[in-house]
Write a protein that holds these residues in place. Structure first.
Motif, PDB file in Angstrom:
ATOM      1  N   GLU A  11       2.445  -9.717  -0.819  1.00 22.43           N
ATOM      2  CA  GLU A  11       3.539  -8.744  -0.812  1.00 22.43           C
ATOM      3  C   GLU A  11       3.010  -7.314  -0.891  1.00 22.43           C
ATOM      4  OE1 GLU A  11       7.249  -7.358  -3.708  1.00 22.43           O
ATOM      5  OE2 GLU A  11       6.328  -9.327  -3.972  1.00 22.43           O
ATOM      6  N   LEU A  12       1.958  -7.113  -1.705  1.00 20.93           N
ATOM      7  CA  LEU A  12       1.458  -5.759  -1.927  1.00 20.93           C
ATOM      8  C   LEU A  12       0.531  -5.267  -0.822  1.00 20.93           C
ATOM      9  CD1 LEU A  12       0.680  -5.911  -5.760  1.00 20.93           C
ATOM     10  CD2 LEU A  12       2.633  -4.836  -4.643  1.00 20.93           C
ATOM     11  N   ALA A  13      -0.103  -6.178  -0.086  1.00 18.27           N
ATOM     12  CA  ALA A  13      -1.126  -5.786   0.893  1.00 18.27           C
ATOM     13  C   ALA A  13      -0.656  -4.726   1.885  1.00 18.27           C
ATOM     14  CB  ALA A  13      -1.660  -7.017   1.617  1.00 18.27           C
ATOM     15  N   PRO A  14       0.492  -4.912   2.580  1.00 17.76           N
ATOM     16  CA  PRO A  14       0.895  -3.878   3.546  1.00 17.76           C
ATOM     17  C   PRO A  14       1.243  -2.554   2.890  1.00 17.76           C
ATOM     18  CG  PRO A  14       2.603  -5.554   3.322  1.00 17.76           C
ATOM     19  CD  PRO A  14       1.406  -6.071   2.598  1.00 17.76           C
ATOM     20  N   GLN A  15       1.756  -2.601   1.654  1.00 22.37           N
ATOM     21  CA  GLN A  15       2.083  -1.365   0.956  1.00 22.37           C
ATOM     22  C   GLN A  15       0.816  -0.571   0.636  1.00 22.37           C
ATOM     23  OE1 GLN A  15       4.676  -2.135  -2.407  1.00 22.37           O
ATOM     24  NE2 GLN A  15       5.522  -3.960  -1.412  1.00 22.37           N
ATOM     25  N   VAL A  16      -0.199  -1.273   0.135  1.00 21.44           N
ATOM     26  CA  VAL A  16      -1.452  -0.604  -0.207  1.00 21.44           C
ATOM     27  C   VAL A  16      -2.149  -0.118   1.059  1.00 21.44           C
ATOM     28  CG1 VAL A  16      -3.728  -0.905  -1.271  1.00 21.44           C
ATOM     29  CG2 VAL A  16      -1.701  -1.960  -2.315  1.00 21.44           C
ATOM     30  N   LEU A  17      -2.159  -0.943   2.109  1.00 22.05           N
ATOM     31  CA  LEU A  17      -2.787  -0.533   3.359  1.00 22.05           C
ATOM     32  C   LEU A  17      -2.116   0.712   3.920  1.00 22.05           C
ATOM     33  CD1 LEU A  17      -4.837  -1.067   5.593  1.00 22.05           C
ATOM     34  CD2 LEU A  17      -3.175  -2.599   6.681  1.00 22.05           C
ATOM     35  N   ASP A  28      -9.420   1.008  10.257  1.00 27.01           N
ATOM     36  CA  ASP A  28     -10.413  -0.053  10.081  1.00 27.01           C
ATOM     37  C   ASP A  28     -11.016  -0.039   8.683  1.00 27.01           C
ATOM     38  OD1 ASP A  28     -10.640  -1.892  12.062  1.00 27.01           O
ATOM     39  OD2 ASP A  28     -12.075  -0.778  13.268  1.00 27.01           O
ATOM     40  N   THR A  29     -11.465   1.135   8.238  1.00 25.57           N
ATOM     41  CA  THR A  29     -12.097   1.238   6.926  1.00 25.57           C
ATOM     42  C   THR A  29     -11.096   0.958   5.822  1.00 25.57           C
ATOM     43  OG1 THR A  29     -13.543   2.936   7.862  1.00 25.57           O
ATOM     44  CG2 THR A  29     -13.559   2.700   5.484  1.00 25.57           C
ATOM     45  N   ALA A  30      -9.844   1.387   6.013  1.00 28.55           N
ATOM     46  CA  ALA A  30      -8.805   1.113   5.024  1.00 28.55           C
ATOM     47  C   ALA A  30      -8.588  -0.387   4.861  1.00 28.55           C
ATOM     48  CB  ALA A  30      -7.504   1.802   5.427  1.00 28.55           C
ATOM     49  N   GLU A  31      -8.591  -1.105   5.973  1.00 26.97           N
ATOM     50  CA  GLU A  31      -8.396  -2.548   5.893  1.00 26.97           C
ATOM     51  C   GLU A  31      -9.570  -3.219   5.179  1.00 26.97           C
ATOM     52  OE1 GLU A  31      -6.283  -5.710   8.791  1.00 26.97           O
ATOM     53  OE2 GLU A  31      -8.117  -4.850   9.602  1.00 26.97           O
ATOM     54  N   ASP A  32     -10.784  -2.744   5.444  1.00 25.48           N
ATOM     55  CA  ASP A  32     -11.951  -3.291   4.740  1.00 25.48           C
ATOM     56  C   ASP A  32     -11.863  -3.039   3.241  1.00 25.48           C
ATOM     57  OD1 ASP A  32     -12.999  -4.171   7.119  1.00 25.48           O
ATOM     58  OD2 ASP A  32     -14.339  -2.452   7.389  1.00 25.48           O
ATOM     59  N   ALA A  33     -11.478  -1.819   2.883  1.00 24.73           N
ATOM     60  CA  ALA A  33     -11.358  -1.474   1.471  1.00 24.73           C
ATOM     61  C   ALA A  33     -10.271  -2.305   0.793  1.00 24.73           C
ATOM     62  CB  ALA A  33     -11.054   0.017   1.323  1.00 24.73           C
ATOM     63  N   LEU A  34      -9.170  -2.515   1.499  1.00 24.11           N
ATOM     64  CA  LEU A  34      -8.096  -3.340   0.949  1.00 24.11           C
ATOM     65  C   LEU A  34      -8.581  -4.758   0.688  1.00 24.11           C
ATOM     66  CD1 LEU A  34      -5.155  -4.035   0.245  1.00 24.11           C
ATOM     67  CD2 LEU A  34      -4.743  -4.382   2.690  1.00 24.11           C
ATOM     68  N   GLN A  35      -9.332  -5.321   1.636  1.00 20.66           N
ATOM     69  CA  GLN A  35      -9.823  -6.687   1.460  1.00 20.66           C
ATOM     70  C   GLN A  35     -10.724  -6.789   0.238  1.00 20.66           C
ATOM     71  OE1 GLN A  35      -8.783  -9.387   3.119  1.00 20.66           O
ATOM     72  NE2 GLN A  35      -7.371  -7.978   4.161  1.00 20.66           N
ATOM     73  N   GLU A  36     -11.551  -5.784   0.004  1.00 24.48           N
ATOM     74  CA  GLU A  36     -12.420  -5.801  -1.170  1.00 24.48           C
ATOM     75  C   GLU A  36     -11.599  -5.689  -2.451  1.00 24.48           C
ATOM     76  OE1 GLU A  36     -15.915  -3.492  -1.249  1.00 24.48           O
ATOM     77  OE2 GLU A  36     -16.380  -3.748   0.883  1.00 24.48           O
ATOM     78  N   ALA A  37     -10.577  -4.854  -2.431  1.00 26.79           N
ATOM     79  CA  ALA A  37      -9.722  -4.719  -3.614  1.00 26.79           C
ATOM     80  C   ALA A  37      -8.978  -6.019  -3.905  1.00 26.79           C
ATOM     81  CB  ALA A  37      -8.732  -3.570  -3.411  1.00 26.79           C
ATOM     82  N   MET A  38      -8.480  -6.681  -2.848  1.00 27.17           N
ATOM     83  CA  MET A  38      -7.766  -7.942  -3.034  1.00 27.17           C
ATOM     84  C   MET A  38      -8.706  -9.040  -3.531  1.00 27.17           C
ATOM     85  SD  MET A  38      -5.184  -7.922   0.247  1.00 27.17           S
ATOM     86  CE  MET A  38      -4.440  -9.490  -0.198  1.00 27.17           C
ATOM     87  N   LEU A  39      -9.943  -9.035  -3.057  1.00 27.22           N
ATOM     88  CA  LEU A  39     -10.919 -10.005  -3.546  1.00 27.22           C
ATOM     89  C   LEU A  39     -11.195  -9.778  -5.029  1.00 27.22           C
ATOM     90  CD1 LEU A  39     -12.965 -12.268  -3.075  1.00 27.22           C
ATOM     91  CD2 LEU A  39     -14.618 -10.527  -2.340  1.00 27.22           C
ATOM     92  N   ALA A  40     -11.346  -8.513  -5.422  1.00 28.30           N
ATOM     93  CA  ALA A  40     -11.562  -8.200  -6.831  1.00 28.30           C
ATOM     94  C   ALA A  40     -10.374  -8.656  -7.673  1.00 28.30           C
ATOM     95  CB  ALA A  40     -11.796  -6.700  -7.002  1.00 28.30           C
TER      96      ALA A  40
END
Length: 406
Positions: A11-17, A28-40
């Motif tokens: 639910e939060l992923a598109p909002q944060v992106l 592109d870089t924003a999506e990479d950063a989001l993936q790292e944040a979600m993994l954390a």
């Protein structure tokens, strides 16, 4: 990862992106950063507990990663300066929901319609590249390239989150609605995997469509799409059995249908009729109303449904519309007429399991058991959905047993 955490992250992923792209301008870089944040988050939240503000937590972690990447690229120092000049307070970033803005960004006129739909399904809808490729009937590698090119193009835009003017807003609306429809469709009947539906996707599509409906309450196509989703999703509880097996519409226990969703869907659809039947989503909603109004399968008003499919095909020609019209034709004029129409789709739907599944059903209606078994078997081999494959395989086996008893 606990289901609750997974649902919250989706639910939060598109909002944060959306926040990251708006602030930093690099998709592109924003999506990479989001993936790292979600993994954390997936690692820390289950053991350390949910933060007081999960969205703010994700934004802060992703922003730190974005800042690291920006600082590391000396060649992009001019962009770094621009990024921080247009920075906004953290409180605004945390409190502002950019999900809908992300939809309209991804449907920017700088992108082709196909690219806009693909990148939106990936960035906002949460579908995998494989799922999107299935929806487009394209190889996964081709879809991956399309999405990558679209994201790079979006990253070059000046002021990507600037609100478009009213005329441009409505031009983009068609693509936005199509994306929402595809997300809902993938949730309602997944193209692959072991489950028939993904409620997370269909529920999110309904939520986002409601948001657009609040913005454009007088738009009959927005209203029609919301109604169509509600009327279709109302059948969810009756579509699978105790073990997740598929139950076709004619055999569903209609007492399990969500009457509140049906009532809302019917009310929305009825409210659009003063303008006439003017759009494909409105037409599909009208068809769904007729299905929802039948307390038993045999009470379905197939004559009116066929008339609506005739209008639909004239308004928006599409092989899947023709295939649905073939079913309605068979219910009104007999299976031979339906099969004749289905046969016109051999080139357009070659290899598509739905064509063979419909043929199996119509051959069964006509009493041609051998042809029905052959069609069901071919369809079962073609689908990548386990529940659909199992249903088609079992149906063929049941017909074989029935034929042996005779």
């Amino acid at each position: 990862m606990p289901v609750g955490t997974e649902d919250l992250l989706r639910e939060l992923a598109p909002q944060v992106l959306g926040t990251l792209v708006r602030r930093f301008g690099d998709f592109d870089t924003a999506e990479d950063a989001l993936q790292e944040a979600m993994l954390a988050a997936a690692i820390q939240w289950p053991s350390e507990g949910l933060p007081d503000n999960p969205r703010g937590w994700l934004i802060q972690v992703a922003q730190r990663r974005m800042a690291d990447l920006v600082r590391a690229e000396v060649a992009r120092r001019r962009r770094e300066t621009t990024v921080y000049e247009r920075d906004v307070p953290d409180s605004e970033a945390v409190d502002h929901d950019d999900t809908l803005a992300m939809f309209f960004l991804c449907c920017h006129p700088a992108l082709s319609s196909a690219s806009a739909i693909a990148v939106t399904l990936r960035a906002v809808g949460g579908l995998t590249t494989s799922e999107i490729a299935h929806a487009f009937l394209l190889p996964e590698a081709t879809m991956a390239q399309r999405i990558s090119r679209a994201k790079k193009r979006l990253s070059t835009l000046d002021r990507p989150f600037a609100r478009p003017g009213d005329a441009e807003w409505r031009e983009r609306l068609g693509s936005v609605l199509h994306v929402l429809y595809l997300i809902f469709s993938e949730g309602h009947t997944t193209t692959s995997g072991s489950v028939l539906h993904r409620a997370d996707l269909s529920t999110e599509a309904i939520r986002l469509t409601r948001s657009i409906h609040r913005l454009l309450p007088e738009d009959t196509e927005v209203t029609g799409l919301l109604a169509l989703m509600l009327l279709t999703d109302a059948r969810r509880a009756a579509r699978t059995g105790a073990h997740g097996e598929l139950i076709p519409l004619a055999e569903q226990n209609r007492a399990l249908w969500d009457r509140a969703a049906i009532t809302e869907g019917v009310t929305l659809t009825t409210g659009t009729l003063t303008h006439g039947l003017t759009g494909p989503y409105q037409l599909q909603a009208a068809i769904a109303v007729l299905h929802a109004g039948a307390l038993r399968a045999e009470n379905t008003d197939w004559t009116r449904i066929l008339a609506l499919y005739n209008m639909f095909e004239h308004m928006a020609p599409n092989p899947m519309v023709t295939l649905n019209r073939a079913v309605a034709t068979a219910m009104v004029h007999g299976p031979a007429a339906g099969l004749e129409l289905a046969d016109t789709l051999d080139d357009q739907l070659a290899g598509n399991h739905r064509l063979d599944a419909v043929r199996g059903h119509l051959h069964e209606m006509a009493g041609d058991i051998d042809a029905a078994i052959a069609s069901y078997t071919t369809a079962a081999r073609s689908t990548t959905s386990t529940p659909e494959r199992d249903y088609l395989t079992i149906r063929a086996a049941q017909l074989r047993r029935s034929a042996l008893r005779r």
